[in-house]
Design a protein around this motif. Structure first.
Motif, short mmCIF file in Angstrom:
data_model
loop_
_atom_site.label_atom_id
_atom_site.label_comp_id
_atom_site.label_asym_id
_atom_site.label_seq_id
_atom_site.Cartn_x
_atom_site.Cartn_y
_atom_site.Cartn_z
N ALA A 110 -96.98 -28.95 -77.09
CA ALA A 110 -95.57 -28.97 -77.48
C ALA A 110 -94.84 -30.14 -76.81
CB ALA A 110 -94.91 -27.65 -77.10
N GLN A 111 -93.79 -30.59 -77.46
CA GLN A 111 -93.01 -31.71 -76.93
C GLN A 111 -91.79 -31.19 -76.19
OE1 GLN A 111 -91.88 -34.58 -79.88
NE2 GLN A 111 -90.81 -35.91 -78.44
N ASP A 112 -91.56 -31.72 -74.99
CA ASP A 112 -90.41 -31.29 -74.21
C ASP A 112 -89.16 -31.99 -74.71
OD1 ASP A 112 -89.26 -29.70 -72.31
OD2 ASP A 112 -90.54 -30.39 -70.67
N THR A 113 -88.00 -31.39 -74.43
CA THR A 113 -86.72 -31.95 -74.87
C THR A 113 -85.75 -31.99 -73.70
OG1 THR A 113 -85.82 -29.78 -75.48
CG2 THR A 113 -87.07 -30.96 -77.16
N THR A 114 -84.57 -32.52 -73.92
CA THR A 114 -83.56 -32.60 -72.86
C THR A 114 -82.79 -31.29 -72.70
OG1 THR A 114 -81.93 -33.50 -74.41
CG2 THR A 114 -83.26 -35.09 -73.17
N GLU A 115 -83.01 -30.35 -73.63
CA GLU A 115 -82.34 -29.06 -73.57
C GLU A 115 -83.38 -27.94 -73.52
OE1 GLU A 115 -78.22 -29.72 -76.05
OE2 GLU A 115 -80.04 -29.27 -77.19
N CYS A 116 -82.97 -26.82 -72.97
CA CYS A 116 -83.87 -25.67 -72.92
C CYS A 116 -83.02 -24.40 -72.86
CB CYS A 116 -84.78 -25.74 -71.70
SG CYS A 116 -83.87 -25.66 -70.13
N TYR A 117 -83.66 -23.28 -73.08
CA TYR A 117 -82.96 -22.00 -72.99
C TYR A 117 -83.19 -21.38 -71.61
CZ TYR A 117 -82.34 -22.10 -78.05
OH TYR A 117 -81.99 -22.44 -79.33
N LYS A 118 -82.13 -20.83 -71.06
CA LYS A 118 -82.24 -19.98 -69.89
C LYS A 118 -81.66 -18.63 -70.26
CE LYS A 118 -82.00 -23.54 -66.28
NZ LYS A 118 -81.29 -24.00 -65.06
N SER A 119 -82.35 -17.58 -69.88
CA SER A 119 -81.88 -16.23 -70.18
C SER A 119 -81.68 -15.47 -68.89
CB SER A 119 -82.87 -15.48 -71.09
OG SER A 119 -82.96 -16.11 -72.36
N TYR A 120 -80.52 -14.85 -68.77
CA TYR A 120 -80.17 -14.11 -67.56
C TYR A 120 -80.12 -12.63 -67.91
CZ TYR A 120 -78.88 -18.84 -66.23
OH TYR A 120 -78.91 -20.20 -65.97
N LEU A 121 -81.03 -11.85 -67.33
CA LEU A 121 -81.16 -10.45 -67.69
C LEU A 121 -80.12 -9.61 -66.97
CD1 LEU A 121 -85.04 -9.98 -67.76
CD2 LEU A 121 -83.51 -10.91 -69.49
N LEU A 122 -79.43 -8.76 -67.73
CA LEU A 122 -78.41 -7.88 -67.18
C LEU A 122 -79.03 -6.56 -66.74
CD1 LEU A 122 -75.69 -8.47 -69.93
CD2 LEU A 122 -75.85 -9.57 -67.69
N PRO A 123 -78.34 -5.80 -65.88
CA PRO A 123 -78.88 -4.50 -65.43
C PRO A 123 -79.20 -3.56 -66.59
CG PRO A 123 -77.03 -5.16 -64.06
CD PRO A 123 -77.10 -6.15 -65.19
N SER A 124 -78.50 -3.72 -67.70
CA SER A 124 -78.73 -2.87 -68.87
C SER A 124 -80.04 -3.19 -69.57
CB SER A 124 -77.57 -3.04 -69.86
OG SER A 124 -77.52 -4.38 -70.33
N GLY A 125 -80.65 -4.34 -69.20
CA GLY A 125 -81.86 -4.80 -69.87
C GLY A 125 -81.54 -5.80 -70.96
N ASP A 126 -80.25 -5.93 -71.29
CA ASP A 126 -79.79 -6.93 -72.24
C ASP A 126 -79.92 -8.32 -71.60
OD1 ASP A 126 -78.80 -7.91 -74.54
OD2 ASP A 126 -76.76 -7.13 -74.31
N ALA A 127 -79.80 -9.37 -72.39
CA ALA A 127 -79.94 -10.72 -71.85
C ALA A 127 -78.82 -11.61 -72.37
CB ALA A 127 -81.29 -11.31 -72.22
N VAL A 128 -78.34 -12.49 -71.48
CA VAL A 128 -77.43 -13.56 -71.87
C VAL A 128 -78.28 -14.82 -71.95
CG1 VAL A 128 -75.45 -14.97 -71.21
CG2 VAL A 128 -75.43 -12.50 -70.78
N SER A 129 -78.45 -15.35 -73.14
CA SER A 129 -79.29 -16.53 -73.35
C SER A 129 -78.42 -17.74 -73.62
CB SER A 129 -80.27 -16.31 -74.52
OG SER A 129 -81.17 -15.26 -74.22
#
Length: 327
Positions: A110-129
């Motif tokens: 795969a080719q890398d890019t200047t942007e990426c996703y980070k996901s922050y998991l909440l106590p509920s198990g939900d995620a802020v991506s």
């Protein structure tokens, strides 16, 4: 008695394993530094069991997880992570795990890019991506990545949900949007207004708001506004009608402190909102200068004390402080 002790020991192992798997998952999706992962537990498990079962479980919760398929961390990061898992497995002399090598083969091409996703998991198990830039500073701004104070303020909000429930919130310098999206997803504000001034940050911010299922058209409960601290008027501020005003990591540059203090003065004159400013204290002189200018403008402050629940993985070496402002 012996049987009871065995059960307690077994339960303890299960709890530890569960915690370790959670740590791996949370750290992976937030793209934490690899040295911060709980490798010691993994090493001991590999040595004792000579089995790759734990690695298989880690893999399912990281690179093979549906969240990774939808919002993958950077290619480079996944390569490093998978290579480290393979190294640990080989050092322990465990049988090769085909799915581990298959996962590595997938990212090698795969080719890398200047942007990426980070996901922050909440106590509920939900995620802020969030879609973030790989570089900390790019396109002349620091607003395309998430900084520690934003994470800390989000944690504080999760501990104080009633502060935001049913209220109109204005966030200054929203950046990538982590704090605001967390509050929108967890604290049920009446309305939330994200704001920033850099055009590229605003574009990324709107993308991240939509990415997390929030819409600027949903009963007008969420808004993204351009707000230049040097030109914002009391009329513009009054139209928002904020009950709560927050900001994170906005006191890092002495050149912007004066305009920030002027804006805060306008906010406190236009209405009587509760104002909270969260700062990572990297430079005591800059932070002290900010507090001095607040005092000269007739704005008093109170330091918010008390422990904050640690939800997100990030460096806590630097001091982080939340202050509440009032006249």
């Amino acid at each position: 008695m012996e049987h009871s002790e065995q059960n307690q020991t077994s339960d303890s192992k299960i709890v530890n394993k569960t915690d370790v798997l959670w740590d791996f998952q949370v750290s992976f999706f937030a793209m934490s530094r690899l040295v911060s992962f709980p490798w010691t537990f993994l090493e001991k498990d590999l040595e004792c069991n000579k089995s790759s079962d734990l690695i298989s479980d880690i893999l399912k919760l990281t690179c093979l997880h549906s969240l990774c398929r939808k919002f993958p961390p950077s290619v480079r990061y996944r390569k490093l992570f998978l290579s480290e898992l393979i190294r640990r497995q080989e050092v322990a002399g465990c049988d090769p795990l085909d799915e581990l090598y298959d996962a590595l083969a997938e990212v090698v091409g795969a080719q890398d890019t200047t942007e990426c996703y980070k996901s922050y998991l909440l106590p509920s198990g939900d995620a802020v991506s969030l879609l973030e830039n790989v570089a900390l500073i790019s396109e002349g701004t620091t607003g395309l990545v998430t900084w520690e104070a934003a994470l800390y303020l989000a944690e504080w909000a999760l501990d104080h949900q009633d502060t935001f429930t049913g209220r109109t919130v204005l966030e200054l310098g929203s950046g990538a949007g982590l704090t605001g999206i967390t509050i929108c997803r967890s604290c049920s504000p009446k309305r939330y207004v994200f704001s920033d001034c850099h055009h590229r940050v605003l574009q990324k911010l709107r993308d991240n708001v939509r990415l997390n299922g929030l819409s600027e058209t949903t009963a007008s409960t969420v808004g993204v506004e351009e707000m230049d601290w040097t030109t914002a008027t009391e009329e513009q501020i009054a139209q928002i009608g904020a009950d709560i005003v927050i900001a994170a990591d906005v006191v890092y540059d002495p050149d912007v402190v004066e305009s920030l203090v002027e804006l805060l003065s306008k906010i406190l004159r236009s209405s009587s909102p509760e104002v909270f400013i969260c700062s990572t204290i990297r430079n005591q002189e800059t932070y002290g200068g900010f507090k001095q200018q607040l005092e000269e403008a007739g704005i008093r402050h109170h330091v918010i004390t008390g422990a904050v629940s640690q939800v997100f993985p990030y460096s806590r070496v630097s001091a982080i402080e939340i202050i509440k402002l009032f006249r």
